[in-house]
Design an enzyme around this catalytic site. Structure first.
Site, PDB file in Angstrom:
ATOM      1  N   GLY A   1       0.865  -1.184   0.000  1.00  0.00           N
ATOM      2  CA  GLY A   1       0.000   0.000   0.000  1.00  0.00           C
ATOM      3  C   GLY A   1       0.896   1.226   0.000  1.00  0.00           C
ATOM      4  O   GLY A   1       1.680   1.423   0.933  1.00  0.00           O
ATOM      5  N   ALA A   2       0.813   2.002  -1.077  1.00  0.00           N
ATOM      6  CA  ALA A   2       1.647   3.204  -1.169  1.00  0.00           C
ATOM      7  C   ALA A   2       0.778   4.450  -1.047  1.00  0.00           C
ATOM      8  O   ALA A   2       1.046   5.487  -1.640  1.00  0.00           O
ATOM      9  CB  ALA A   2       2.420   3.212  -2.488  1.00  0.00           C
TER      10      ALA A   2
ATOM     11  N   HIS B   1      -8.921  -1.267  19.229  1.00  0.00           N
ATOM     12  CA  HIS B   1      -8.741   0.046  18.617  1.00  0.00           C
ATOM     13  C   HIS B   1     -10.137   0.595  18.362  1.00  0.00           C
ATOM     14  O   HIS B   1     -10.874   0.021  17.587  1.00  0.00           O
ATOM     15  CB  HIS B   1      -7.990  -0.174  17.294  1.00  0.00           C
ATOM     16  CG  HIS B   1      -7.475   1.070  16.656  1.00  0.00           C
ATOM     17  ND1 HIS B   1      -6.933   2.117  17.359  1.00  0.00           N
ATOM     18  CD2 HIS B   1      -7.388   1.425  15.354  1.00  0.00           C
ATOM     19  CE1 HIS B   1      -6.540   3.055  16.519  1.00  0.00           C
ATOM     20  NE2 HIS B   1      -6.813   2.660  15.300  1.00  0.00           N
TER      21      HIS B   1
ATOM     22  N   ASP C   1       1.973  -1.454  -4.541  1.00  0.00           N
ATOM     23  CA  ASP C   1       0.577  -0.991  -4.598  1.00  0.00           C
ATOM     24  C   ASP C   1      -0.035  -1.524  -5.883  1.00  0.00           C
ATOM     25  O   ASP C   1       0.687  -1.944  -6.793  1.00  0.00           O
ATOM     26  CB  ASP C   1       0.550   0.547  -4.619  1.00  0.00           C
ATOM     27  CG  ASP C   1      -0.798   1.120  -4.195  1.00  0.00           C
ATOM     28  OD1 ASP C   1      -0.902   1.619  -3.049  1.00  0.00           O
ATOM     29  OD2 ASP C   1      -1.752   1.077  -5.001  1.00  0.00           O
TER      30      ASP C   1
HETATM   31  N1  APR Z   1      -2.932  -4.362  -3.076  1.00  0.00           N
HETATM   32  C1  APR Z   1      -2.065  -3.354  -2.891  1.00  0.00           C
HETATM   33  N2  APR Z   1      -2.457  -2.084  -2.605  1.00  0.00           N
HETATM   34  C2  APR Z   1      -3.768  -1.858  -2.553  1.00  0.00           C
HETATM   35  C3  APR Z   1      -4.735  -2.879  -2.743  1.00  0.00           C
HETATM   36  C4  APR Z   1      -4.264  -4.188  -3.021  1.00  0.00           C
HETATM   37  N3  APR Z   1      -5.092  -5.205  -3.219  1.00  0.00           N
HETATM   38  N4  APR Z   1      -5.960  -2.320  -2.613  1.00  0.00           N
HETATM   39  C5  APR Z   1      -5.778  -1.021  -2.344  1.00  0.00           C
HETATM   40  N5  APR Z   1      -4.460  -0.728  -2.303  1.00  0.00           N
HETATM   41  C6  APR Z   1      -3.810   0.564  -2.066  1.00  0.00           C
HETATM   42  C7  APR Z   1      -4.494   1.735  -2.761  1.00  0.00           C
HETATM   43  O1  APR Z   1      -4.178   1.764  -4.138  1.00  0.00           O
HETATM   44  C8  APR Z   1      -3.922   2.918  -1.985  1.00  0.00           C
HETATM   45  O2  APR Z   1      -2.751   3.445  -2.587  1.00  0.00           O
HETATM   46  O3  APR Z   1      -3.851   0.913  -0.691  1.00  0.00           O
HETATM   47  C9  APR Z   1      -3.579   2.317  -0.607  1.00  0.00           C
HETATM   48  C10 APR Z   1      -4.401   2.906   0.518  1.00  0.00           C
HETATM   49  O4  APR Z   1      -3.994   4.215   0.653  1.00  0.00           O
HETATM   50  P1  APR Z   1      -4.936   5.399   1.164  1.00  0.00           P
HETATM   51  O5  APR Z   1      -6.215   5.365   0.395  1.00  0.00           O
HETATM   52  O6  APR Z   1      -4.130   6.653   1.166  1.00  0.00           O
HETATM   53  O7  APR Z   1      -5.295   4.958   2.657  1.00  0.00           O
HETATM   54  P2  APR Z   1      -4.362   5.111   3.966  1.00  0.00           P
HETATM   55  O8  APR Z   1      -4.651   6.416   4.626  1.00  0.00           O
HETATM   56  O9  APR Z   1      -2.972   4.802   3.593  1.00  0.00           O
HETATM   57  O10 APR Z   1      -4.966   3.971   4.917  1.00  0.00           O
HETATM   58  C11 APR Z   1      -4.757   2.598   4.668  1.00  0.00           C
HETATM   59  O11 APR Z   1      -4.747   2.085   7.017  1.00  0.00           O
HETATM   60  O12 APR Z   1      -5.317   3.329   8.909  1.00  0.00           O
HETATM   61  C12 APR Z   1      -5.738   2.364   7.993  1.00  0.00           C
HETATM   62  O13 APR Z   1      -8.113   2.743   7.940  1.00  0.00           O
HETATM   63  C13 APR Z   1      -6.919   2.875   7.200  1.00  0.00           C
HETATM   64  O14 APR Z   1      -7.490   0.765   6.301  1.00  0.00           O
HETATM   65  C14 APR Z   1      -6.867   1.989   5.995  1.00  0.00           C
HETATM   66  C15 APR Z   1      -5.359   1.759   5.780  1.00  0.00           C
END
Ligand code: APR
Length: 311
Positions: A8-9, A175, A33
């Site tokens: 996840g980026a 949490h 990602d």
């Molecule tokens: N594989 C890889 N990356 C993925 C996938 C997947 N199957 N599905 C989604 N992503 C990526 C998205 O493309 C996005 O870049 O996960 C990233 C999520 O980033 P944000 O939308 O910025 O969310 P973020 O604030 O990073 O939070 C991520 O952490 O705190 C928790 O509740 C929050 O569940 C959420 C997670």
């Protein structure tokens, strides 16, 4: 070669990767990602700050799980964040599918890794990652307690005017609403909270801490918190990579400690190269232990909901 992968980026993942790189404790941080170009672009940008910030760790951005092979620790942040008014539970189904898929991919290439889960709803996602990975429980843990404790410390410093570094705060349990603050282990400049604040003031601060994530979601309107969350995740990774055996509150598998059995719960634990080296049984008050048992029962109910999903 030591290697950490961040899946996840997005906001949480990229800040975690950047914090880990700047710690200079591993050779490589791989960031992956599903969005093409996103991890590559961010990695390039991060790597170009190295000469100024004076660290060597290289960040590798990729969409290919093969590049994550042989990771020592994997932080999973993939998934959707909350939108205003959305509970962590609303996220359950969509993020469960993502966590299942990501965990399968990660384990294929890094069967020996320790997994640190941060995606919400945290307790269920940590449970799911443990089940899907087939790893021993001590190698799968979740992040929540460091963040909640640190939010509590911030509010205590603000309310008392005492230096943030003079505050000790601890929260356990789950949490969210079933977070368990542990006043017996909290102090301000080495003194009990009640020397500085009334019972009502303490209660208001604990309530604000419980809803600490939601307060930020409501202000941001899009996305959820990531600066303090990424500090917490990076701290956990550092303790594992450096084999510190340092004690911190994390979401760990509890099996008999505090009279609680077979559930992922926020408890104090020592982290080292094997992940959770020990769940520490602290000298808590009867009320605190009862609150922990209540949180464990709530998590078990949530895990039942998870098991009802068709993933
Ligand atoms: N594989 C890889 N990356 C993925 C996938 C997947 N199957 N599905 C989604 N992503 C990526 C998205 O493309 C996005 O870049 O996960 C990233 C999520 O980033 P944000 O939308 O910025 O969310 P973020 O604030 O990073 O939070 C991520 O952490 O705190 C928790 O509740 C929050 O569940 C959420 C997670």
């Amino acid at each position: 070669m030591s290697k950490v992968t961040v899946v996840g980026a997005g906001k949480y993942g990229s800040t975690t990767a950047q914090r880990l790189a700047a710690m200079d404790i591993v050779d490589e941080v791989v960031m992956t990602d599903i969005v093409e170009g996103l991890p590559q672009g961010l990695a390039l940008d991060m790597n170009q700050s190295r000469p100024v910030e004076k660290y060597r760790t290289l960040v590798v951005g990729t969409n290919d799980y093969a590049d994550t092979a042989g990771s020592d620790v994997v932080v999973i942040t993939a998934g959707l964040p909350r939108k205003p008014g959305m509970s962590r539970m609303d996220l359950l189904e969509v993020n469960a599918k993502i966590i299942k898929d990501v965990t399968q991919q990660i384990i294929k290439f890094s069967p020996e890794a320790t997994l640190v889960i941060v995606t919400n709803p945290l307790d269920q996602m940590t449970t799911l990652a443990a089940e899907v990975s087939g790893l021993p429980h001590h190698k799968v843990l979740g992040q929540a307690g460091i963040l909640d404790s640190s939010r509590l410390a911030h509010f205590l410093s603000e309310a008392t005017g005492v230096d943030i570094l003079e505050i000790d705060a601890l929260t356990l349990g789950s949490h969210g609403p079933t977070m368990v603050p542990v006043p017996s282990q909290c102090s301000v400049a080495g003194k009990p909270l009640t020397d500085f604040l009334s019972e009502e003031e303490i209660q208001a601060i604990l309530d604000r801490t419980r809803g600490g994530g939601g307060e930020i979601v409501a202000l941001l309107k899009t996305g959820s918190a990531y600066y303090a969350p990424s500090s917490a995740a990076a701290r956990m990774v550092a303790a594992i990579i450096n084999d510190e055996k340092a004690m911190m509150p994390v979401c760990a598998w509890v099996s008999g400690e505090y009279g609680i059995n077979d559930v992922y719960l926020g408890v104090p634990a020592r982290l080292g190269k094997n992940g959770v080296e020990e769940v520490v049984v602290m000298d808590l008050t009867d009320d605190e232990v009862a609150a922990l048992a209540e949180a464990a029962a709530a998590v078990k109910e949530k895990v039942d909901e998870l098991h009802e999903l068709d993933l």
